[in-house]
Design a protein around this motif. Structure first.
Motif, PDB file in Angstrom:
ATOM      1  N   MET A   1       0.525  37.285  22.080  1.00  9.21           N
ATOM      2  CA  MET A   1      -0.824  36.912  21.622  1.00  9.21           C
ATOM      3  C   MET A   1      -0.920  35.397  21.438  1.00  9.21           C
ATOM      4  O   MET A   1      -0.043  34.777  20.873  1.00  9.21           O
ATOM      5  N   TYR A   2      -2.014  34.864  21.917  1.00 13.48           N
ATOM      6  CA  TYR A   2      -2.218  33.416  21.788  1.00 13.48           C
ATOM      7  C   TYR A   2      -3.201  33.122  20.651  1.00 13.48           C
ATOM      8  O   TYR A   2      -4.127  33.897  20.407  1.00 13.48           O
ATOM      9  N   SER A   3      -3.019  31.960  20.015  1.00  7.47           N
ATOM     10  CA  SER A   3      -3.960  31.528  18.986  1.00  7.47           C
ATOM     11  C   SER A   3      -5.104  30.760  19.647  1.00  7.47           C
ATOM     12  O   SER A   3      -5.023  30.400  20.829  1.00  7.47           O
ATOM     13  N   PHE A   4      -6.134  30.472  18.860  1.00 10.08           N
ATOM     14  CA  PHE A   4      -7.255  29.675  19.370  1.00 10.08           C
ATOM     15  C   PHE A   4      -6.747  28.335  19.900  1.00 10.08           C
ATOM     16  O   PHE A   4      -7.117  27.905  20.991  1.00 10.08           O
ATOM     17  N   ASP A   5      -5.876  27.693  19.131  1.00  9.04           N
ATOM     18  CA  ASP A   5      -5.387  26.367  19.544  1.00  9.04           C
ATOM     19  C   ASP A   5      -4.603  26.425  20.854  1.00  9.04           C
ATOM     20  O   ASP A   5      -4.762  25.565  21.715  1.00  9.04           O
ATOM     21  N   ASP A   6      -3.741  27.446  20.995  1.00  8.37           N
ATOM     22  CA  ASP A   6      -2.991  27.604  22.264  1.00  8.37           C
ATOM     23  C   ASP A   6      -3.967  27.678  23.432  1.00  8.37           C
ATOM     24  O   ASP A   6      -3.782  27.026  24.463  1.00  8.37           O
ATOM     25  N   LEU A   7      -4.987  28.508  23.250  1.00  5.22           N
ATOM     26  CA  LEU A   7      -5.904  28.754  24.373  1.00  5.22           C
ATOM     27  C   LEU A   7      -6.758  27.526  24.658  1.00  5.22           C
ATOM     28  O   LEU A   7      -7.038  27.191  25.807  1.00  5.22           O
ATOM     29  N   ARG A   8      -7.167  26.831  23.587  1.00  6.71           N
ATOM     30  CA  ARG A   8      -7.965  25.627  23.820  1.00  6.71           C
ATOM     31  C   ARG A   8      -7.137  24.566  24.547  1.00  6.71           C
ATOM     32  O   ARG A   8      -7.641  23.863  25.414  1.00  6.71           O
ATOM     33  N   SER A 310      -6.099  39.478  15.478  1.00  2.00           N
ATOM     34  CA  SER A 310      -6.107  38.421  14.449  1.00  2.00           C
ATOM     35  C   SER A 310      -6.688  37.095  14.963  1.00  2.00           C
ATOM     36  O   SER A 310      -7.367  36.392  14.210  1.00  2.00           O
ATOM     37  N   ALA A 311      -6.464  36.767  16.244  1.00  2.00           N
ATOM     38  CA  ALA A 311      -7.010  35.499  16.761  1.00  2.00           C
ATOM     39  C   ALA A 311      -8.538  35.544  16.729  1.00  2.00           C
ATOM     40  O   ALA A 311      -9.198  34.574  16.323  1.00  2.00           O
ATOM     41  N   LEU A 312      -9.098  36.685  17.126  1.00  2.00           N
ATOM     42  CA  LEU A 312     -10.561  36.819  17.122  1.00  2.00           C
ATOM     43  C   LEU A 312     -11.103  36.830  15.698  1.00  2.00           C
ATOM     44  O   LEU A 312     -12.144  36.229  15.413  1.00  2.00           O
ATOM     45  N   THR A 313     -10.384  37.492  14.805  1.00  2.00           N
ATOM     46  CA  THR A 313     -10.832  37.557  13.419  1.00  2.00           C
ATOM     47  C   THR A 313     -10.874  36.166  12.797  1.00  2.00           C
ATOM     48  O   THR A 313     -11.867  35.782  12.177  1.00  2.00           O
ATOM     49  N   SER A 314      -9.803  35.395  12.996  1.00  2.00           N
ATOM     50  CA  SER A 314      -9.818  34.072  12.341  1.00  2.00           C
ATOM     51  C   SER A 314     -10.808  33.134  13.017  1.00  2.00           C
ATOM     52  O   SER A 314     -11.420  32.293  12.357  1.00  2.00           O
ATOM     53  N   PHE A 315     -11.003  33.299  14.336  1.00  2.00           N
ATOM     54  CA  PHE A 315     -11.996  32.461  14.995  1.00  2.00           C
ATOM     55  C   PHE A 315     -13.404  32.775  14.469  1.00  2.00           C
ATOM     56  O   PHE A 315     -14.206  31.870  14.200  1.00  2.00           O
ATOM     57  N   ALA A 316     -13.703  34.061  14.298  1.00  2.00           N
ATOM     58  CA  ALA A 316     -15.024  34.451  13.791  1.00  2.00           C
ATOM     59  C   ALA A 316     -15.249  33.871  12.397  1.00  2.00           C
ATOM     60  O   ALA A 316     -16.336  33.362  12.085  1.00  2.00           O
ATOM     61  N   LYS A 317     -14.215  33.900  11.582  1.00  2.00           N
ATOM     62  CA  LYS A 317     -14.310  33.336  10.220  1.00  2.00           C
ATOM     63  C   LYS A 317     -14.632  31.856  10.276  1.00  2.00           C
ATOM     64  O   LYS A 317     -15.482  31.352   9.544  1.00  2.00           O
ATOM     65  N   TYR A 318     -13.908  31.148  11.149  1.00  2.00           N
ATOM     66  CA  TYR A 318     -14.127  29.703  11.287  1.00  2.00           C
ATOM     67  C   TYR A 318     -15.571  29.406  11.699  1.00  2.00           C
ATOM     68  O   TYR A 318     -16.218  28.490  11.171  1.00  2.00           O
ATOM     69  N   LEU A 319     -16.106  30.213  12.637  1.00  2.00           N
ATOM     70  CA  LEU A 319     -17.465  29.940  13.135  1.00  2.00           C
ATOM     71  C   LEU A 319     -18.506  29.998  12.018  1.00  2.00           C
ATOM     72  O   LEU A 319     -19.500  29.280  12.054  1.00  2.00           O
ATOM     73  N   MET A 320     -18.267  30.851  11.043  1.00  2.00           N
ATOM     74  CA  MET A 320     -19.236  31.014   9.967  1.00  2.00           C
ATOM     75  C   MET A 320     -19.322  29.797   9.055  1.00  2.00           C
ATOM     76  O   MET A 320     -20.330  29.577   8.407  1.00  2.00           O
TER      77      MET A 320
END
Ligand code: IPE
Ligand code: IPE
Ligand code: MG
Ligand code: MG
Ligand code: MG
Length: 324
Positions: A1-8, A310-320
């Motif tokens: 699983m990749y994190s947001f930062d890895d993918l960016r 978890s990557a999607l969950t934390s990204f969604a939290k950040y967007l808010m």
């Protein structure tokens, strides 16, 4: 699983080798300029996350992910003309730095480039991916037209607004995730939940965008604060304020909307003061939270262990809570 930062990082690396150093320079320079200013890159990251969620090979999703980002940037060039916006990502917009004709044609070129990138998937997935992309791109245009219609339309409801932002913004986020899921060969039902997650999250995202347009920090937001007020955009904040004012028999807000003699700065100040008095920001935050929660329910419905999400969950939290 990749994190947001890895993918960016992967997206940034891919963009660093996508070159638009071609002639005529007037056509290509604005494209390099726009893409080099970055932005959050959330759409391509979401596409890769959609693929990664279902165990797909993200290398196969990289070109379409870039295609989605180039498409998004095309919409921004044209959106900034339509919204008369001077600033984007803290820099002058293309039609301000060059001119409107250049922003139209560079935008058109980006749209075509987006298709070229989007087509770089396996042959047996090509039709499905292009189908999603085509229908989404049309919906975005429909949303953009409604957004403009509503500037002068009087009887816009909050439901109309939610439908409009769903079209102009949310379906693209949903489509990113769906394309990622298709590339990974996800189960149809799971892909549908993921699409819905993206759509509801996208509605919450646009609500945050509307809040930031009034209450954002000028230095962080990177766009002209008050732009929506200046152009009479029927945002959630304005519609809620109109609704609350109608209840109290006050008409000052409607008068401000049709006043052509007031300066932009005075208009922004006066309308923001009404928003403050009516506490519409709090209503907007509540609405955003409602959509966020609906989105999270869709994510929960996907038949995968929590830790894969978890990557999607934390990204969604950040967007808010994003400020940019
Ligand atoms: C801006 O999108 C357009 C909207 C739909 C609100 P983003 O906020 O994702 O813009 P960038 O790409 O990060 O600059
Ligand atoms: C833009 O909405 C949506 C699209 C570009 C399709 P906005 O007009 O609110 O976006 P910003 O605030 O200019 O980024
Ligand atoms: Mg705009
Ligand atoms: Mg707009
Ligand atoms: Mg906006």
């Amino acid at each position: 699983m990749y994190s947001f930062d890895d993918l960016r990082d992967k997206i940034q690396e891919a963009f660093s080798i996508l070159s638009f150093q071609k002639q005529p320079q007037e056509l290509y320079e604005p494209i390099s300029y726009t893409l080099s200013l970055g932005g959050k890159r959330m759409r391509p990251v979401l596409l890769l996350m959609g693929c990664d969620l279902f165990g797909g090979d993200i290398a196969k999703a990289l070109a379409p992910a870039m295609g989605i980002e180039v498409f998004h940037n095309f919409t921004l060039l044209h959106d900034d003309i339509m919204d008369n916006a001077p600033l984007r990502r803290s820099q002058p917009t293309v039609h301000h730095k060059w001119n409107t004709s250049i922003a139209i044609l560079s935008g058109d070129t980006m749209l075509i480039e987006a298709f070229r990138l989007m087509m770089q998937v396996e042959n047996n997935q090509l039709r499905q991916v292009l189908d999603i992309f085509n229908s989404t791109a049309i919906l975005v245009c429909e949303g953009q037209q409604l957004d403009m219609n509503y500037e002068t339309q009087k009887d816009v409801s909050i439901l109309d607004y939610l439908e409009m932002i769903s079209l102009k913004t949310a379906v693209l986020l949903a489509a990113c995730l769906q394309i990622g899921a298709v590339i990974a060969g996800a189960d149809v039902e799971d892909a549908r939940h993921l699409y819905n997650f993206g759509k509801y999250l996208g509605i919450a995202f646009q609500l945050q965008d509307d809040i930031l347009d009034v209450y954002g920090d000028k230095d962080k937001f990177g766009k002209q604060v008050g732009g929506d007020i200046i152009s009479n955009k029927k945002t959630y904040l304005l519609l809620k304020a109109l609704e609350l004012e109608a209840l109290s028999d006050s008409i000052s807000l409607n008068e401000l909307l049709i006043n052509n003699h007031i300066s932009s700065q005075d208009k922004v100040e006066a309308i923001t003061a009404i928003y403050d008095r009516l506490k519409v920001k709090e209503f907007a935050i509540q609405e955003k939270q409602n959509f966020y929660e609906i989105a999270m329910k869709e994510l929960e419905a996907i038949d995968l262990p929590q830790e894969r999400k978890s990557a999607l969950t934390s990204f969604a939290k950040y967007l808010m809570v994003r400020e940019i």
